[in-house]
Design a protein around this motif. Structure first.
Motif, mmCIF file in Angstrom:
data_model
loop_
_atom_site.group_PDB
_atom_site.id
_atom_site.type_symbol
_atom_site.label_atom_id
_atom_site.label_comp_id
_atom_site.label_asym_id
_atom_site.label_seq_id
_atom_site.Cartn_x
_atom_site.Cartn_y
_atom_site.Cartn_z
ATOM 1 N N ASP A 1 9.607 14.218 7.825
ATOM 2 C CA ASP A 1 8.606 14.584 8.835
ATOM 3 C C ASP A 1 7.205 14.293 8.322
ATOM 4 O O ASP A 1 6.354 13.781 9.034
ATOM 5 N N ARG A 2 6.973 14.620 7.042
ATOM 6 C CA ARG A 2 5.635 14.407 6.478
ATOM 7 C C ARG A 2 5.286 12.940 6.345
ATOM 8 O O ARG A 2 4.157 12.521 6.582
ATOM 9 N N VAL A 3 6.289 12.147 5.977
ATOM 10 C CA VAL A 3 6.071 10.716 5.759
ATOM 11 C C VAL A 3 5.534 10.031 7.023
ATOM 12 O O VAL A 3 4.690 9.152 6.970
ATOM 13 N N ILE B 1 0.824 -1.220 0.000
ATOM 14 C CA ILE B 1 0.000 0.000 0.000
ATOM 15 C C ILE B 1 0.851 1.261 0.000
ATOM 16 O O ILE B 1 1.719 1.447 0.872
ATOM 17 N N HIS B 2 0.593 2.115 -0.999
ATOM 18 C CA HIS B 2 1.284 3.401 -1.071
ATOM 19 C C HIS B 2 0.732 4.311 0.027
ATOM 20 O O HIS B 2 -0.475 4.446 0.172
ATOM 21 N N ILE B 3 1.603 4.928 0.813
ATOM 22 C CA ILE B 3 1.125 5.820 1.884
ATOM 23 C C ILE B 3 1.274 7.285 1.492
ATOM 24 O O ILE B 3 0.331 8.053 1.569
ATOM 25 N N ARG C 1 -2.774 8.238 6.009
ATOM 26 C CA ARG C 1 -2.928 6.870 5.481
ATOM 27 C C ARG C 1 -2.188 5.846 6.348
ATOM 28 O O ARG C 1 -2.261 4.652 6.073
ATOM 29 N N GLY C 2 -1.466 6.330 7.364
ATOM 30 C CA GLY C 2 -0.862 5.390 8.311
ATOM 31 C C GLY C 2 0.655 5.427 8.297
ATOM 32 O O GLY C 2 1.271 6.240 7.606
ATOM 33 N N GLU C 3 1.254 4.519 9.116
ATOM 34 C CA GLU C 3 2.710 4.444 9.260
ATOM 35 C C GLU C 3 3.298 3.588 8.151
ATOM 36 O O GLU C 3 2.824 2.474 7.911
#
Ligand code: PML
Length: 263
Positions: A36-38, A13-15, A43-45
């Motif tokens: 930081d944004r990632v 899954i692409h986050i 959409r989750g960790e």
């Protein structure tokens, strides 16, 4: 100059993702802010984060950002009535092509890239219908980013989501074969999408989906004589840098937005 790209995923899954084109001196700060944004995405960790730093071998092609406006669509029905008018009546997308786009957008299988659809036949022209085609190697100069931030601030819209989507839509629309792009975010919390074209600019469409809906996608409509290999190579490989900002219009009724085509 360098292309800096970050992609975060969990399993298949692409986050989230972020990218830009920067001077070598800016890389350290940019990567820090992307990281930081990632780790704070709705959409989750992620369990995998890929950072790509690539020196560009050619100067990025300069582009002027599409003009931006927001359509005052108050609910989902309103939004899709507007989208159909814009794509079918104003841009000339055939009913078949429009329906193909709806299938892509409403599918539970979210693609990483965009579907490429022939404007008349409604056929999928991208070689891998599961992945689609991702526009990459794109960025915005710091002077243009400053102007863009000021303009978006004045409209209370200064989010990275909007500025990054505008840069991407500008790259997509700048290829001669492309007549329009339709985008619905696959972020369940983000319910504004867009219709973008050289004819109508970047038209933001609020209430394009219900909150909590994980589905989304991008569809690029192309004229039938488009050299699809050339388009894919342009979208994926040729670096572009937005260095000019166009006029922004703020909130327009659907009728006003329709009359903004070609104005
Ligand atoms: C995305 O999730 O990146 C797509 C966002 C599209 C709309 C951005 C905007 O509000 O203009």
């Amino acid at each position: 100059m360098w292309s800096v790209r970050v992609r975060a995923s969990r399993g298949e899954i692409h986050i989230s993702g972020a990218e830009g084109i920067f001077d070598v001196t800016e890389i350290k700060n940019v990567v820090g802010s992307y990281i930081d944004r990632v780790y704070s995405h709705s959409r989750g960790e992620p369990d995998r984060v890929v950072i790509t730093l690539e020196e560009l071998k050619e100067s990025p092609r300069p582009l002027t950002a599409l003009p931006l406006l927001t359509v005052d669509t108050k609910d989902r029905n309103n939004a899709w009535v507007f989208i159909e008018r814009a794509l079918v009546d104003m841009i000339g997308v055939s009913r078949k092509a429009y329906e193909c786009a709806l299938e892509v957008i409403n599918s539970d299988l979210t693609m990483r890239g965009a579907a490429i659809v022939g404007i008349n036949t409604g056929s999928r022209l991208d070689p891998d219908p599961v992945r689609g085609v991702r526009a990459t190697r794109l960025g915005i100069s710091s002077a243009a980013m400053k102007e863009l931030s000021e303009k978006l601030n004045a409209l209370e819209l200064n989010t990275t989501v909007v500025s990054e989507a505008l840069v991407l839509a500008t790259k997509v629309a700048s290829h001669d074969g492309v007549v329009a792009e339709l985008c619905v975010s696959d972020d369940p919390d983000y319910t504004t999408g867009y219709v973008a074209s050289r004819k109508g600019g970047y038209m933001r469409v609020p209430c394009i989906k219900e909150e909590g809906d994980h589905r989304g996608g991008r569809v690029i409509f192309v004229s039938e004589d488009t050299d699809v290999d050339d388009l894919i190579s342009y979208l994926q490989s040729e670096p572009v840098l937005v260095n000019k900002i166009s006029e922004f219009k703020g909130l327009l009724s659907p009728d006003e937005a329709i009359s903004a085509f070609d104005n």
